[in-house]
Design an enzyme around this catalytic site. Structure first.
Site, PDB file in Angstrom:
ATOM      1  N   GLN A   1      31.396  -1.966  60.845  1.00 38.13           N
ATOM      2  CA  GLN A   1      30.734  -2.521  62.028  1.00 38.13           C
ATOM      3  C   GLN A   1      30.709  -4.044  62.039  1.00 38.13           C
ATOM      4  O   GLN A   1      30.111  -4.645  62.926  1.00 38.13           O
ATOM      5  CB  GLN A   1      29.316  -1.958  62.159  1.00 38.13           C
TER       6      GLN A   1
ATOM      7  N   ILE B   1       8.853  -4.641  65.338  1.00 40.23           N
ATOM      8  CA  ILE B   1       7.790  -5.333  64.600  1.00 40.23           C
ATOM      9  C   ILE B   1       8.076  -6.834  64.653  1.00 40.23           C
ATOM     10  O   ILE B   1       9.215  -7.270  64.438  1.00 40.23           O
ATOM     11  CB  ILE B   1       7.731  -4.847  63.130  1.00 40.23           C
TER      12      ILE B   1
ATOM     13  N   LEU C   1      11.287  -9.211  63.723  1.00 35.47           N
ATOM     14  CA  LEU C   1      11.727  -9.212  62.328  1.00 35.47           C
ATOM     15  C   LEU C   1      13.175  -8.749  62.249  1.00 35.47           C
ATOM     16  O   LEU C   1      13.578  -7.796  62.903  1.00 35.47           O
ATOM     17  CB  LEU C   1      10.843  -8.307  61.469  1.00 35.47           C
TER      18      LEU C   1
ATOM     19  N   GLY D   1       9.649  -4.396  59.348  1.00 33.43           N
ATOM     20  CA  GLY D   1      10.209  -3.582  60.432  1.00 33.43           C
ATOM     21  C   GLY D   1      10.790  -2.283  59.902  1.00 33.43           C
ATOM     22  O   GLY D   1      10.528  -1.197  60.437  1.00 33.43           O
ATOM     23  N   HIS D   2      11.589  -2.384  58.832  1.00 33.13           N
ATOM     24  CA  HIS D   2      12.157  -1.173  58.219  1.00 33.13           C
ATOM     25  C   HIS D   2      11.052  -0.266  57.676  1.00 33.13           C
ATOM     26  O   HIS D   2      11.109   0.958  57.835  1.00 33.13           O
ATOM     27  CB  HIS D   2      13.074  -1.541  57.036  1.00 33.13           C
TER      28      HIS D   2
ATOM     29  N   GLY E   1      15.120   1.679  65.122  1.00 28.08           N
ATOM     30  CA  GLY E   1      14.242   0.683  65.731  1.00 28.08           C
ATOM     31  C   GLY E   1      14.681   0.306  67.135  1.00 28.08           C
ATOM     32  O   GLY E   1      15.879   0.248  67.443  1.00 28.08           O
TER      33      GLY E   1
ATOM     34  N   ARG F   1      18.513 -10.972  59.363  1.00 27.31           N
ATOM     35  CA  ARG F   1      19.251 -12.234  59.546  1.00 27.31           C
ATOM     36  C   ARG F   1      18.324 -13.435  59.745  1.00 27.31           C
ATOM     37  O   ARG F   1      18.802 -14.572  59.751  1.00 27.31           O
ATOM     38  CB  ARG F   1      20.233 -12.110  60.714  1.00 27.31           C
TER      39      ARG F   1
ATOM     40  N   LYS G   1      14.377  -2.592  68.384  1.00 30.22           N
ATOM     41  CA  LYS G   1      14.928  -3.953  68.440  1.00 30.22           C
ATOM     42  C   LYS G   1      16.427  -3.889  68.748  1.00 30.22           C
ATOM     43  O   LYS G   1      16.943  -4.704  69.499  1.00 30.22           O
ATOM     44  CB  LYS G   1      14.697  -4.705  67.123  1.00 30.22           C
TER      45      LYS G   1
END
EC number: 6.3.2.1
Length: 283
Positions: free
Chosen positions: A57, A173, A181, A32-33, A144, A184, A146
């Site tokens: 965060q 992704i 993806l 994904g990255h 992303g 975690r 996501k």
């Protein structure tokens, strides 16, 4: 690829580069990255990535200390993607003084959904992203989809501060079985990993139900949300929310919005065992 931790050294290396494309990450990189790195290359040059696990965060009972740190493997992946600079500051590099100035997103966007279940999360995200933008000074930054709410909040922050950065969204992704993806995902046991794709399936079912309605109204959508939450809970999940919201601002749609065909998105967060997963699906 140059690996730099010092802010001034980073600025020296990027001096005169006015088309830099930036991908901020917390490391433990997956496909994904890497897809975001490729997207960044299409929109600017050179590509700068950052790896920084941002304490601001994480909540007091979250996984800051156990968050996977895989720097050597990450470096090898970024080199293969042709990244020009990896900015990998230590906490002392990025926060040489306590970071007492913070960026507070508006409540109606920052305190709902993820913000409700992770208080202070988006304040930490906005603060570190603004600081990273200040360090890198990119023309383009890639995030992303996501993390749908995060993308929206960063986009609004860039707009309201008139930052000279274009925010580009990257598609989610997924593994072959549909699981989004995520760094975690590595926390999941074998049994949990087999169950995890049900989160995406729950979103697909909600989407199909909404698309199948003859007429949409707030009560029907609320019933669909509740039914989806109950179904996941019945499979052993602990859902925080499954929410059908407006794509434009993540507010709940009114009956007027629904009649006008307002574009919607379904967002979810749920725990499977000790692992909290998030996902979303546009309608």
């Amino acid at each position: 690829m140059k690996i730099i931790s010092d802010i001034q050294e980073l600025r020296d290396h990027l001096r005169g580069q006015n088309r830099a494309s930036f991908v901020p990450t917390m490391g433990n990189l997956h496909e994904g990255h890497l897809s975001l790195m490729r997207l960044a290359r299409q929109h600017g040059d050179p590509v700068v990535a950052s790896i920084f696990v941002n304490r601001l965060q994480f909540g007091p009972n979250e996984d800051f200390d156990s968050y996977p740190r895989t720097m050597q493997a990450d470096i090898e992946k970024l080199e293969k993607e042709g990244v020009y600079i990896l900015f990998a500051p230590t906490e002392r590099d990025l926060y040489p003084q306590p970071q007492e100035y913070r960026v507070n997103p508006p409540q109606q966007l920052g305190d709902i959904l993820e913000g409700e279940f992770r208080p202070g999360f988006f304040k930490g995200v906005c603060t570190v992203v603004l600081k990273l933008f200040s360090c890198v000074q990119p023309k383009v930054a890639v995030f992303g989809k996501k993390d749908y709410q995060q993308l929206m909040i960063i986009r609004q922050m860039a707009k309201q501060f008139a930052l000279p950065v274009e925010i580009i969204p990257g598609e989610t992704i997924r593994a072959q079985d549909g699981l989004a993806l995520s760094s975690r995902n590595g926390y999941l046991s074998t049994e949990e990993r087999a169950e995890a794709p049900q989160l995406q399936r729950a979103l697909q079912e909600v989407r199909e139900q909404v698309l199948g309605l003859n007429s949409r109204n707030t009560q029907t959508l609320s019933d669909i949300e509740k039914e989806a939450v109950a179904k996941l809970a019945g499979r052993g999940w602990n859902p925080d929310y499954i929410a059908i919201r407006k794509q434009c601002d993540l507010a709940p749609p009114s009956n007027e919005n629904l009649s006008a065909g307002e574009p919607l998105v379904i967002l979810t967060a749920a725990k499977l065992g000790k692992t909290r997963l998030i996902d979303n699906l546009e309608i």
